[in-house]
Design an enzyme around this catalytic site. Structure first.
Site, mmCIF file in Angstrom:
data_model
loop_
_atom_site.group_PDB
_atom_site.id
_atom_site.type_symbol
_atom_site.label_atom_id
_atom_site.label_comp_id
_atom_site.label_asym_id
_atom_site.label_seq_id
_atom_site.Cartn_x
_atom_site.Cartn_y
_atom_site.Cartn_z
ATOM 1 C CE LYS A 1 1.013 12.039 0.011
ATOM 2 N NZ LYS A 1 1.525 12.667 -1.174
ATOM 3 C CE LYS B 1 2.000 5.533 -5.739
ATOM 4 N NZ LYS B 1 2.217 6.945 -6.012
ATOM 5 C CE LYS C 1 3.861 3.807 0.924
ATOM 6 N NZ LYS C 1 4.237 4.834 0.070
HETATM 7 P P1 TYM Z 1 4.916 11.346 -1.455
HETATM 8 O O1 TYM Z 1 4.081 12.537 -1.774
HETATM 9 O O2 TYM Z 1 4.314 9.998 -1.634
HETATM 10 O O3 TYM Z 1 5.397 11.435 0.039
HETATM 11 C C1 TYM Z 1 6.029 12.601 0.548
HETATM 12 C C2 TYM Z 1 7.133 12.222 1.506
HETATM 13 O O4 TYM Z 1 6.599 11.474 2.601
HETATM 14 C C3 TYM Z 1 7.340 10.274 2.771
HETATM 15 N N1 TYM Z 1 6.423 9.243 3.284
HETATM 16 C C4 TYM Z 1 6.601 8.569 4.423
HETATM 17 N N2 TYM Z 1 7.576 8.613 5.355
HETATM 18 C C5 TYM Z 1 7.453 7.793 6.419
HETATM 19 N N3 TYM Z 1 6.407 6.936 6.603
HETATM 20 C C6 TYM Z 1 5.415 6.862 5.694
HETATM 21 N N4 TYM Z 1 4.395 6.045 5.870
HETATM 22 C C7 TYM Z 1 5.491 7.705 4.541
HETATM 23 N N5 TYM Z 1 4.690 7.875 3.460
HETATM 24 C C8 TYM Z 1 5.281 8.816 2.702
HETATM 25 C C9 TYM Z 1 7.859 9.942 1.386
HETATM 26 O O5 TYM Z 1 8.971 9.079 1.432
HETATM 27 C C10 TYM Z 1 8.210 11.311 0.858
HETATM 28 O O6 TYM Z 1 9.481 11.707 1.297
HETATM 29 N N6 TYM Z 1 7.956 10.898 -5.386
HETATM 30 C C11 TYM Z 1 7.768 11.569 -4.130
HETATM 31 C C12 TYM Z 1 7.767 13.070 -4.247
HETATM 32 C C13 TYM Z 1 8.909 13.628 -5.032
HETATM 33 C C14 TYM Z 1 10.197 13.893 -4.530
HETATM 34 C C15 TYM Z 1 10.911 14.454 -5.623
HETATM 35 C C16 TYM Z 1 10.803 13.679 -3.298
HETATM 36 C C17 TYM Z 1 8.865 14.032 -6.327
HETATM 37 N N7 TYM Z 1 10.107 14.543 -6.678
HETATM 38 C C18 TYM Z 1 12.247 14.811 -5.478
HETATM 39 C C19 TYM Z 1 12.141 14.049 -3.168
HETATM 40 C C20 TYM Z 1 12.856 14.602 -4.250
HETATM 41 C C21 TYM Z 1 6.427 11.154 -3.536
HETATM 42 O O7 TYM Z 1 5.557 10.733 -4.241
HETATM 43 O O8 TYM Z 1 6.294 11.408 -2.223
#
Ligand code: TYM
Length: 331
Positions: A198, A113, A195
């Site tokens: 978003k 990032k 991957k």
């Molecule tokens: P975030 O918002 O980027 O993504 C949310 C969830 O989606 C999963 N994900 C994917 N899974 C499969 N294929 C993909 N292409 C893909 N893109 C995203 C991510 O792995 C995630 O599970 N830091 C985290 C949010 C967070 C969090 C937490 C998660 C903050 N605190 C505590 C678990 C526990 C994030 O930015 O996810």
């Protein structure tokens, strides 16, 4: 020991089928196996990069509506907004004082990032995994269902918990990630070596949960395919492997079944059918979502109730951590 799930999604960009298949769908499938399930809308994580205030507020409500539309039952699970609970920021500070610059510098998501501009990005972006550790540790979470890209952050959370416990005595539960192999990493439609994301530059990278049937059709039509003509998955066919995987997850059919159904048929026919499968899968979620999103007051009440319900857990853990360190003089 009580089994407690914790997970979250950032209210930024367009929530896509990668987020759904990698994370949210797992939460729904797992909810009944756990005594407590807590799903956070991580707005403090979202502001690690610039956000428009009006958009951010709107996105928070959209993610709340989407959680429920996907099948999270707010009566059984607690849904809340991260910034509503001050304990997250406070525990982050305490963990920061036990985290190392070296270990945070090794986080691949930070490297991706920040790109070449590591001097110019926010300290929040660098510290993001520590905030994530605070989220998880505050609730004594035992399991964290996420996609593959968050695995390293959950591992850091484990390290921070173990380090704190070793230094100050047992305080935090050490959590386990839950990563479903088949959906751990849904790849971009325009580039199956990266991957689905978003924050992708092109909307042709992802299928958003709210994409209309027309848009889904166009995006699947434009999706990159591999050389050759066979509808087959394999390590030399990253694009078809990804599309077959999505097909299989959303139709309930096995990959080998789909391969055999499309044997001798072309990419065009496969893509048409795949778009139909996705549209049919998302339709009931989208219908539920549009009802929920029009009731802003109802959503706010659900989020407030979620926050109230989990507050005592967060307060207890934070107080315990503070007194172990010797902070404050309150009894
Ligand atoms: P975030 O918002 O980027 O993504 C949310 C969830 O989606 C999963 N994900 C994917 N899974 C499969 N294929 C993909 N292409 C893909 N893109 C995203 C991510 O792995 C995630 O599970 N830091 C985290 C949010 C967070 C969090 C937490 C998660 C903050 N605190 C505590 C678990 C526990 C994030 O930015 O996810």
């Amino acid at each position: 020991m009580n089994k407690i799930i914790f997970s979250g999604v950032q209210p930024s960009g367009n929530i896509h089928i990668g987020n759904y298949l990698g994370a949210i769908k797992q939460w729904v499938d797992l909810s009944n196996d756990f005594e407590e399930s807590i799903y956070c809308i991580v707005d403090l994580h979202a502001i690690t990069v610039p956000q428009d205030p009006k958009e951010l507020r709107k996105k928070i409500l959209e993610v709340a509506a989407l959680y429920i539309a996907c099948g999270i039952d707010p009566k059984k699970s607690s849904i809340f907004v991260q910034s509503d609970r001050p304990e997250h920021s406070e525990l982050t500070w305490i963990l920061n004082c036990n985290a190392r610059i070296g270990e945070l510098s090794r986080m691949t998501q930070f490297k991706d990032k920040s790109g070449k501009d590591q001097e110019g990005v926010s300290i929040g972006l660098f510290d993001y995994p520590v905030l994530m550790a605070a989220d998880i540790l505050l609730y004594g979470s035992t399991h964290v269902p996420v996609g593959e890209d968050q695995k390293q952050h959950v591992e850091l959370t484990r390290d921070l918990a173990q380090r704190f416990n070793a230094k100050y005595g047992q305080t935090f539960t050490v959590p386990e990630p839950i990563i479903k192999k088949e959906t751990a990493r849904i790849m971009g439609l325009d580039d199956p070596t990266k991957k689905m994301s978003k924050s992708a530059a092109s909307p042709f990278n992802y299928i958003a949960m709210n994409d209309s049937p027309d848009i889904i059709g166009q995006k699947i039509k434009r999706a990159v395919t591999d050389s050759g003509t066979d509808i087959k998955s394999g390590s030399d066919k990253p694009a078809m492997t990804n599309l077959l995987n999505i097909y299989s997850e959303m139709s309930g059919q096995s990959i080998s079944q789909i391969e055999s159904d499309f044997s001798g048929k072309g990419y065009g026919e496969f893509k048409e059918k795949l778009a139909e499968v996705i549209v049919a899968y998302l339709r009931p979620i989208q219908e539920k979502y549009s009802k929920l999103i029009s009731d802003e007051e109802g959503l706010i009440e659900i989020l407030s109730e979620g926050s109230r319900r989990i507050a005592p857990m967060a307060q207890k853990t934070l107080q315990e951590a503070k007194s172990k360190i010797g902070l404050g003089v309150k009894r």
